[in-house]
Design an enzyme around this catalytic site. Sequence first.
Site, PDB file in Angstrom:
ATOM      1  N   ARG A 164      32.984  42.389  30.949  1.00  0.00           N
ATOM      2  CA  ARG A 164      34.136  41.730  32.433  1.00  0.00           C
ATOM      3  C   ARG A 164      34.682  42.919  32.329  1.00  0.00           C
ATOM      4  O   ARG A 164      36.050  43.486  33.170  1.00  0.00           O
ATOM      5  CB  ARG A 164      35.972  40.974  31.535  1.00  0.00           C
ATOM      6  N   SER A 241      40.025  31.862  33.971  1.00  0.00           N
ATOM      7  CA  SER A 241      40.613  31.543  32.268  1.00  0.00           C
ATOM      8  C   SER A 241      41.614  33.194  32.176  1.00  0.00           C
ATOM      9  O   SER A 241      41.308  34.772  33.042  1.00  0.00           O
ATOM     10  CB  SER A 241      39.021  32.813  31.390  1.00  0.00           C
ATOM     11  N   GLU A 342      43.320  38.288  32.025  1.00  0.00           N
ATOM     12  CA  GLU A 342      41.953  38.856  32.436  1.00  0.00           C
ATOM     13  C   GLU A 342      42.920  39.567  34.261  1.00  0.00           C
ATOM     14  O   GLU A 342      41.642  39.877  34.498  1.00  0.00           O
ATOM     15  CB  GLU A 342      40.666  37.890  32.125  1.00  0.00           C
TER      16      GLU A 342
HETATM   17  C1  LIG Z   1      38.480  27.935  38.590  1.00  0.00           C
HETATM   18  C2  LIG Z   1      37.614  29.728  38.510  1.00  0.00           C
HETATM   19  C3  LIG Z   1      37.457  29.896  37.692  1.00  0.00           C
HETATM   20  C4  LIG Z   1      36.089  31.093  37.473  1.00  0.00           C
HETATM   21  N1  LIG Z   1      35.649  31.462  36.513  1.00  0.00           N
HETATM   22  C5  LIG Z   1      35.489  32.584  36.594  1.00  0.00           C
HETATM   23  C6  LIG Z   1      34.022  33.033  35.601  1.00  0.00           C
HETATM   24  O1  LIG Z   1      33.546  31.973  35.407  1.00  0.00           O
HETATM   25  N2  LIG Z   1      33.719  34.050  35.628  1.00  0.00           N
HETATM   26  C7  LIG Z   1      34.424  35.562  36.093  1.00  0.00           C
HETATM   27  O2  LIG Z   1      33.919  36.483  35.600  1.00  0.00           O
HETATM   28  N3  LIG Z   1      35.648  34.806  36.667  1.00  0.00           N
HETATM   29  C8  LIG Z   1      36.038  33.629  36.976  1.00  0.00           C
HETATM   30  N4  LIG Z   1      36.818  33.491  37.571  1.00  0.00           N
HETATM   31  C9  LIG Z   1      37.973  34.448  38.334  1.00  0.00           C
HETATM   32  C10 LIG Z   1      37.299  35.196  39.420  1.00  0.00           C
HETATM   33  O3  LIG Z   1      36.992  33.981  40.129  1.00  0.00           O
HETATM   34  C11 LIG Z   1      36.460  36.528  39.675  1.00  0.00           C
HETATM   35  O4  LIG Z   1      36.663  36.845  38.997  1.00  0.00           O
HETATM   36  C12 LIG Z   1      36.348  36.629  40.833  1.00  0.00           C
HETATM   37  O5  LIG Z   1      34.818  37.061  41.323  1.00  0.00           O
HETATM   38  C13 LIG Z   1      37.593  37.098  41.575  1.00  0.00           C
HETATM   39  O6  LIG Z   1      36.613  37.392  42.727  1.00  0.00           O
HETATM   40  P1  LIG Z   1      38.407  37.464  44.615  1.00  0.00           P
HETATM   41  O7  LIG Z   1      37.670  37.913  45.240  1.00  0.00           O
HETATM   42  O8  LIG Z   1      39.185  36.219  44.062  1.00  0.00           O
HETATM   43  O9  LIG Z   1      38.980  39.030  43.934  1.00  0.00           O
HETATM   44  P2  LIG Z   1      40.716  38.884  44.272  1.00  0.00           P
HETATM   45  O10 LIG Z   1      41.202  37.896  43.139  1.00  0.00           O
HETATM   46  O11 LIG Z   1      41.443  38.506  45.537  1.00  0.00           O
HETATM   47  O12 LIG Z   1      39.813  40.012  43.418  1.00  0.00           O
HETATM   48  C14 LIG Z   1      40.498  40.620  42.036  1.00  0.00           C
HETATM   49  C15 LIG Z   1      40.293  42.221  42.546  1.00  0.00           C
HETATM   50  O13 LIG Z   1      39.373  42.140  42.509  1.00  0.00           O
HETATM   51  C16 LIG Z   1      39.620  43.721  43.608  1.00  0.00           C
HETATM   52  N5  LIG Z   1      39.300  43.013  44.933  1.00  0.00           N
HETATM   53  C17 LIG Z   1      38.873  42.425  45.491  1.00  0.00           C
HETATM   54  N6  LIG Z   1      37.365  42.095  46.581  1.00  0.00           N
HETATM   55  C18 LIG Z   1      37.573  43.779  46.746  1.00  0.00           C
HETATM   56  C19 LIG Z   1      36.718  44.821  47.140  1.00  0.00           C
HETATM   57  N7  LIG Z   1      35.800  44.363  48.604  1.00  0.00           N
HETATM   58  N8  LIG Z   1      36.791  45.340  47.274  1.00  0.00           N
HETATM   59  C20 LIG Z   1      37.309  46.170  46.294  1.00  0.00           C
HETATM   60  N9  LIG Z   1      38.658  45.628  45.502  1.00  0.00           N
HETATM   61  C21 LIG Z   1      38.128  44.498  45.491  1.00  0.00           C
HETATM   62  C22 LIG Z   1      41.279  43.449  44.062  1.00  0.00           C
HETATM   63  O14 LIG Z   1      41.952  44.109  44.559  1.00  0.00           O
HETATM   64  C23 LIG Z   1      41.612  42.411  42.027  1.00  0.00           C
HETATM   65  O15 LIG Z   1      42.101  43.996  41.794  1.00  0.00           O
HETATM   66  C24 LIG Z   1      37.418  32.215  37.718  1.00  0.00           C
HETATM   67  C25 LIG Z   1      38.848  31.959  38.504  1.00  0.00           C
HETATM   68  C26 LIG Z   1      39.193  30.351  38.949  1.00  0.00           C
HETATM   69  C27 LIG Z   1      39.939  30.873  39.693  1.00  0.00           C
END
Ligand SMILES: Cc1cc2nc3c(=O)[nH]c(=O)nc-3n(C[C@H](O)[C@H](O)[C@H](O)COP(=O)(O)OP(=O)(O)OC[C@H]3O[C@@H](n4cnc5c(N)ncnc54)[C@H](O)[C@@H]3O)c2cc1C
Length: 348
Positions: A164, A241, A342
């Site tokens: 993570r 999580s 997280e």
């Molecule tokens: C139902 C559910 C299940 C999930 N299961 C998992 C799992 O099994 N494993 C896991 O690891 N995570 C899980 N997650 C968490 C999440 O989906 C991941 O961390 C995902 O990769 C976040 O991506 P995002 O594009 O939504 O980022 P965001 O939520 O939009 O942003 C998260 C962070 O990343 C940064 N960020 C996003 N895109 C960029 C970019 N292009 N450049 C620079 N920084 C950026 C943002 O500034 C922020 O700091 C889950 C979430 C949900 C809702």
Amino acid sequence: MTIQEHVPLAPLTTLQVGGPARYLVEAASEDDVREAVDFARTRALPLFVLGGGSNLLVADSGWPGVVVKIAIGGITQREGDGAVLFDAGGGVDWDQFVAQVVARDCAGVECLSGIPGSVGGTPVQNVGAYGQEVSETIESVRALDLKANRVVVLPEQACGFRYRISIFNTTERGRYIILQITYRLTQGGTPSLKYADLQKHFASTGGPPSLAQVRATVRQIRESKGMLIVPGDADSRSAGSFFKNPVLSETEFHDLASRAELKGLKIPSYPALDAQSKVSAAWLVEHSGFAKGFMLGAAGISHKHALALINTGSASAADVARLKEKIRRGVEEAWGIVLEPEPVFVGF
Ligand SMILES: Cc1cc2nc3c(=O)[nH]c(=O)nc-3n(C[C@H](O)[C@H](O)[C@H](O)COP(=O)(O)OP(=O)(O)OC[C@H]3O[C@@H](n4cnc5c(N)ncnc54)[C@H](O)[C@@H]3O)c2cc1C
């Protein structure tokens, strides 16, 4: 590039809480990203990079500056040293990317099926599930370096991936805007079956399952745990999580395990790097008085997973933060372990 003002951020997140962005820019190209950065800089406004909004808790007051939503698309495939390289835009939906590569019979990310969010979000916390992490397949990350003011390509080794963790959410937080990622996958490779739930599922089927079967099963298991976004299912209105599994030193782990033993309990744990142990945060939450379905106002714990804090419908960010704090304190009082959230807290 269009700039919108006073845009509610809640609908752009999976938890669906939080206030508005003063400005929201949707950036569909690298030029758009640069323009958005210039727009924020000339006005001395803080910048926040938004992907799929699936790992965020946005404050009720919202974001006072510019939110850049990364919408760079495109997936291309090429050959590279016996592997297949996929270049995917930072704004591509992660699960759609997984679906495409699995359909092309390429192994390496099948266990990461069903994780919401964008491709660009995956390296930030080194997304992982069911025995796979993106660090195993990321070849390089193309990013706008806000410090050097130029586009750079960071090889996997420069990203500092651990559980993570990457440079993007620790040492270099806020420095890079991720534009595109290259993944190295194996054409015709066998699926990864490291995780007990998956092994159990396929134990009686005879012969190794296909990538598509593993993808479908992972999505099924995730759905049963509320970890797949299903419209209308309040248990999936979460940020996944909410707490990381604590990584403990050998001594800390033995101390915890013997305290659990005194209560007749066995704490689930997994080996981690450097002779450390990763302990189940879900177990700690459930053994500190917080059962699945626990509610505090309109925020609660999912009925399907003890680690997912949910918005039951009308929760505010303050409600979710209050619940997070109550659980954090409860676990600390019961076990002396401070759980680390997280999701990223935005505007707090
Ligand atoms: C139902 C559910 C299940 C999930 N299961 C998992 C799992 O099994 N494993 C896991 O690891 N995570 C899980 N997650 C968490 C999440 O989906 C991941 O961390 C995902 O990769 C976040 O991506 P995002 O594009 O939504 O980022 P965001 O939520 O939009 O942003 C998260 C962070 O990343 C940064 N960020 C996003 N895109 C960029 C970019 N292009 N450049 C620079 N920084 C950026 C943002 O500034 C922020 O700091 C889950 C979430 C949900 C809702």
